[in-house]
Design a protein around this motif. Structure first.
Motif, PDB file in Angstrom:
ATOM      1  N   ALA A  56       1.393   6.366  -2.432  1.00  0.00           N
ATOM      2  CA  ALA A  56      -0.349   6.515  -0.861  1.00  0.00           C
ATOM      3  C   ALA A  56      -1.436   6.562  -2.537  1.00  0.00           C
ATOM      4  CB  ALA A  56      -0.269   8.298  -1.016  1.00  0.00           C
ATOM      5  N   GLY A  57      -0.952   6.827  -4.427  1.00  0.00           N
ATOM      6  CA  GLY A  57      -1.766   6.655  -4.949  1.00  0.00           C
ATOM      7  C   GLY A  57      -2.550   4.994  -4.614  1.00  0.00           C
ATOM      8  N   LEU A  58      -1.314   4.195  -4.830  1.00  0.00           N
ATOM      9  CA  LEU A  58      -2.152   2.433  -5.012  1.00  0.00           C
ATOM     10  C   LEU A  58      -2.984   2.281  -3.562  1.00  0.00           C
ATOM     11  CD1 LEU A  58       2.045   0.852  -5.506  1.00  0.00           C
ATOM     12  CD2 LEU A  58      -0.022   1.187  -7.291  1.00  0.00           C
ATOM     13  N   ARG A  59      -2.560   2.853  -2.099  1.00  0.00           N
ATOM     14  CA  ARG A  59      -3.577   2.607  -1.594  1.00  0.00           C
ATOM     15  C   ARG A  59      -5.044   3.045  -1.442  1.00  0.00           C
ATOM     16  NH1 ARG A  59      -5.363   5.459   1.767  1.00  0.00           N
ATOM     17  NH2 ARG A  59      -5.295   7.403   1.133  1.00  0.00           N
ATOM     18  N   VAL A  60      -4.630   4.352  -2.344  1.00  0.00           N
ATOM     19  CA  VAL A  60      -6.267   5.076  -3.045  1.00  0.00           C
ATOM     20  C   VAL A  60      -6.835   3.341  -4.125  1.00  0.00           C
ATOM     21  CG1 VAL A  60      -7.160   6.687  -4.314  1.00  0.00           C
ATOM     22  CG2 VAL A  60      -5.720   7.399  -2.518  1.00  0.00           C
ATOM     23  N   LEU A  61      -6.752   2.776  -4.741  1.00  0.00           N
ATOM     24  CA  LEU A  61      -6.698   2.075  -6.214  1.00  0.00           C
ATOM     25  C   LEU A  61      -7.614   0.968  -4.917  1.00  0.00           C
ATOM     26  CD1 LEU A  61      -3.939   2.592  -8.046  1.00  0.00           C
ATOM     27  CD2 LEU A  61      -6.883   3.471  -8.447  1.00  0.00           C
ATOM     28  N   LEU A  62      -6.277   0.313  -4.387  1.00  0.00           N
ATOM     29  CA  LEU A  62      -6.386  -0.429  -3.146  1.00  0.00           C
ATOM     30  C   LEU A  62      -7.667  -0.564  -2.243  1.00  0.00           C
ATOM     31  CD1 LEU A  62      -5.976  -3.604  -2.478  1.00  0.00           C
ATOM     32  CD2 LEU A  62      -4.591  -3.374  -0.999  1.00  0.00           C
ATOM     33  N   MET A  63      -8.078   0.675  -1.869  1.00  0.00           N
ATOM     34  CA  MET A  63      -8.977   1.038  -0.846  1.00  0.00           C
ATOM     35  C   MET A  63     -11.217   1.145  -1.702  1.00  0.00           C
ATOM     36  SD  MET A  63     -10.612   4.553   0.965  1.00  0.00           S
ATOM     37  CE  MET A  63     -10.032   4.902  -0.810  1.00  0.00           C
ATOM     38  N   ALA A  64     -10.451   1.709  -2.696  1.00  0.00           N
ATOM     39  CA  ALA A  64     -11.695   1.850  -3.810  1.00  0.00           C
ATOM     40  C   ALA A  64     -12.082   0.139  -4.539  1.00  0.00           C
ATOM     41  CB  ALA A  64     -11.169   2.710  -4.970  1.00  0.00           C
ATOM     42  N   ALA A  65     -10.786  -0.661  -4.464  1.00  0.00           N
ATOM     43  CA  ALA A  65     -11.385  -1.827  -4.973  1.00  0.00           C
ATOM     44  C   ALA A  65     -11.969  -2.651  -3.888  1.00  0.00           C
ATOM     45  CB  ALA A  65     -10.050  -1.945  -5.212  1.00  0.00           C
ATOM     46  N   LYS A  66     -11.607  -2.600  -2.811  1.00  0.00           N
ATOM     47  CA  LYS A  66     -11.627  -3.198  -1.436  1.00  0.00           C
ATOM     48  C   LYS A  66     -13.316  -2.664  -1.432  1.00  0.00           C
ATOM     49  CE  LYS A  66      -8.042  -4.403   0.819  1.00  0.00           C
ATOM     50  NZ  LYS A  66      -7.560  -4.026   2.118  1.00  0.00           N
ATOM     51  N   ARG A  67     -13.889  -1.369  -1.723  1.00  0.00           N
ATOM     52  CA  ARG A  67     -15.426  -0.658  -1.259  1.00  0.00           C
ATOM     53  C   ARG A  67     -16.141  -0.831  -1.998  1.00  0.00           C
ATOM     54  NH1 ARG A  67     -16.092   4.570   1.843  1.00  0.00           N
ATOM     55  NH2 ARG A  67     -14.223   4.627   3.709  1.00  0.00           N
ATOM     56  N   THR A  68     -15.883  -1.344  -3.270  1.00  0.00           N
ATOM     57  CA  THR A  68     -16.524  -2.049  -4.759  1.00  0.00           C
ATOM     58  C   THR A  68     -16.120  -3.391  -4.801  1.00  0.00           C
ATOM     59  OG1 THR A  68     -15.144  -1.556  -6.568  1.00  0.00           O
ATOM     60  CG2 THR A  68     -15.618   0.279  -5.949  1.00  0.00           C
ATOM     61  N   GLY A  69     -15.677  -3.902  -3.962  1.00  0.00           N
ATOM     62  CA  GLY A  69     -15.948  -5.539  -3.959  1.00  0.00           C
ATOM     63  C   GLY A  69     -17.171  -5.872  -3.075  1.00  0.00           C
TER      64      GLY A  69
END
Length: 110
Positions: A56-69
């Motif tokens: 669940a934590g990994l998912r949040v990080l991936l989502m944030a990385a995609k949004r900032t990208g």
């Protein structure tokens, strides 16, 4: 979980403390999305005080990385403990996310 933030120029440092799991991931997601939606496009996550991370934590990080990208920004992490680093290695996240040894290295990469 506690979540602290600090600004270093145009870089936002987010420092979660404790366990990043299905119970605490929504709180981190809320902080990250609010900041990204407000125009913050350069983020680094300080993992120095995180002692556990789940999918669940990994998912949040991936989502944030995609949004900032998508916003032409930058997303990174720093200060991973050996245990947390191992989770990122096993999950393959070290190949898709920028990881630095400490805040100074993350700042230098901006």
């Amino acid at each position: 979980m506690q979540i602290e933030t600090a600004t270093h120029g145009d870089l936002l440092e987010v420092t979660p403390k404790g366990r990043l799991d299905s119970n605490s991931a929504p709180a981190l997601e809320k902080v990250l999305l609010e900041r990204i939606d407000a125009g913050q496009s350069k983020l680094t996550i300080d993992f120095g005080s995180v002692d556990y991370i789940s999918s669940a934590g990994l998912r949040v990080l991936l989502m944030a990385a995609k949004r900032t990208g998508a916003a032409k920004g930058r997303f990174s992490m720093h200060s991973l403990s050996p245990e947390i680093r191992e989770v990122f290695e096993i999950s393959g996240f070290l190949t898709i996310l920028k990881v630095y040894p400490d805040l100074n290295a993350a700042l230098a990469a901006q």
